[in-house]
Design an enzyme around this catalytic site. Structure first.
Site, PDB file in Angstrom:
ATOM      1  N   LYS A 184     -14.508 -67.748 -31.261  1.00  0.00           N
ATOM      2  CA  LYS A 184     -14.650 -66.311 -31.551  1.00  0.00           C
ATOM      3  C   LYS A 184     -13.955 -65.469 -30.493  1.00  0.00           C
ATOM      4  CE  LYS A 184     -18.291 -65.612 -28.449  1.00  0.00           C
ATOM      5  NZ  LYS A 184     -19.336 -64.701 -28.019  1.00  0.00           N
ATOM      6  N   ASN A 230     -13.139 -59.608 -24.248  1.00  0.00           N
ATOM      7  CA  ASN A 230     -11.894 -60.053 -24.863  1.00  0.00           C
ATOM      8  C   ASN A 230     -11.203 -58.927 -25.614  1.00  0.00           C
ATOM      9  OD1 ASN A 230     -11.895 -63.187 -24.447  1.00  0.00           O
ATOM     10  ND2 ASN A 230     -13.982 -62.650 -25.022  1.00  0.00           N
ATOM     11  N   GLY A 243     -23.524 -64.575 -13.499  1.00  0.00           N
ATOM     12  CA  GLY A 243     -22.747 -63.442 -13.974  1.00  0.00           C
ATOM     13  C   GLY A 243     -23.631 -62.545 -14.823  1.00  0.00           C
TER      14      GLY A 243
END
Length: 393
Positions: free
Chosen positions: A250, A317, A47
């Site tokens: 996190k 995120n 990735g």
């Protein structure tokens, strides 16, 4: 007449003799750290972060032939891009056009579609895949004939949750493959590292019980030589649990920051979420890994507070959570629309953390982690986030 190399100590002063002896010792020590044969490095995953780390490793392999084999293999899940295999594109154009477009890769980085072929013969395996795929990857690697003393570094962000508690993914790798494993994590947004913008990272590694000796096995010196670049500075420590937990949790905190950004609550709210998140991360380590972590890892290392700040300033995120807040769409829908086949690790990690806390009746002890889970998977609204995490006097 005493000599060191071509130096005649009898003609030197005592100070000169001491300097010569120290220099000779350091030269011998450096030579002892060089392996009997160069180490082979293989990256499992391709990735954007996997390809970026592979780029770093291949650059260092090309520069340090006394330490590493020239070719670095990168296992690539084969797929077609405009009718052409992705591995063929990487090996001929030296670019991962799907996951790291616009970045030229070293010519000694070889894309390999067979995970078994890529892993066999490796001295160092670097895992860099979405953590939910690890069980399947380990199952495939169990078919490979791995070297007896192959070592590994996990760049994965997540945890393995069981009814009895949780395990580090480095521990999962060790248990399922018999490979001693450390961890890498830090304030490292892949696009910035790929563009060679200066950053730092933390590698956590303890020497294994069956350590073969310097020059015969992977150690701190070898790991720093493998990962350190002028634009990518590395600190090697021993706190594998602390580095792994900080890297996993996190991403959950970053979802909270994305939610408040989506509602335009400003930087004060985002900072509050990060403070809660750091405190709950440290508490999580104390509860589930007592005596295994060092609080300095969370407050002083790149893998700790620095990575938390970086992840909460951008990245997948935050983007996913912000889009959820703005559009009202589910995490699955937003991931599909924004991430080009990749995943926001905080989504699945928040579920895993909730399941663990619920099994241990500890959800009230971690209000931020629980609130984020309930917003993503339950019926809570983002607007109630301050109320859900409000602290008593």
């Amino acid at each position: 007449m005493l000599r060191i190399g071509k130096l005649n100590l009898s003609t030197m002063s005592s100070a000169q003799q001491r300097l010569a002896q120290v220099g000779s010792h350091l030269t011998a020590q450096k030579q002892s750290l060089a392996p009997q044969r160069p180490y082979k490095i293989t990256v499992i995953g391709s990735g954007n972060w996997g390809t970026t780390i592979a780029k770093v490793l291949a650059e260092n392999a090309g520069l340090r032939p006394h330490l590493f084999q020239h070719q670095v293999d990168m296992w690539v899940f084969e797929e077609k891009i405009n009718g052409v295999n992705l591995t063929e594109i990487i090996n001929t154009q030296h670019e991962n056009v799907k996951y790291l477009p616009g970045i030229k890769l070293p010519k000694n980085l070889h894309a390999e579609p067979s995970i078994v072929k890529a892993a066999e013969g490796a001295d160092l395996l670097v895992f860099n895949i979405p953590h939910q795929f690890l069980p399947g990857i380990c199952k495939q690697l169990s078919k490979a004939t791995l070297k007896p003393h192959v070592r590994a570094i996990s760049c994965l962000k997540g945890l393995e949750v069981t009814p009895n508690g949780c395990k580090l993914l480095s521990t999962y790798i060790t248990e399922h493959l018999g490979v001693h494993c450390g961890a890498l994590s830090g304030a490292n947004l892949a696009p910035e590292v790929a563009k060679e913008k200066w950053s730092e990272t933390t590698v956590a590694y303890r020497l294994p019980n069956d350590f073969q000796g310097h020059g015969k096995d992977i150690d701190r010196y070898v790991l720093r030589a493998a990962f350190h670049r002028p634009y990518f500075h590395v600190r090697v420590i021993e706190d594998v649990a602390g580095v792994s937990l900080a890297g996993a949790l996190k991403n959950v905190v970053a979802l909270g920051v994305g939610f408040v950004h989506g509602l335009n609550w400003g930087d004060n709210a985002a900072s509050a979420i990060q403070r809660f998140g750091l405190n709950e991360t440290i508490k999580f380590a104390e509860v589930f890994f007592p005596g295994e972590t060092n609080q300095d890892t969370f407050t002083k290392e790149s893998a700790g507070v620095a990575d938390l700040i970086t992840t909460c300033s951008g990245g997948r995120n935050v983007r996913v959570a912000k889009a959820m807040a703005i559009t009202g769409k589910s995490a699955v829908e937003v991931e599909r629309e924004l991430l080009n086949g990749q995943s926001a690790q905080g989504i699945i990690t928040s579920k895993e953390v909730h399941e663990l806390l619920a099994a241990k009746n500890l959800t009230k002890e971690f209000p931020l982690f629980e609130a984020i889970y309930q917003i993503v998977y339950g019926t809570e609204s983002i607007e109630r986030l301050p109320e859900l995490i409000e602290e008593d006097e």
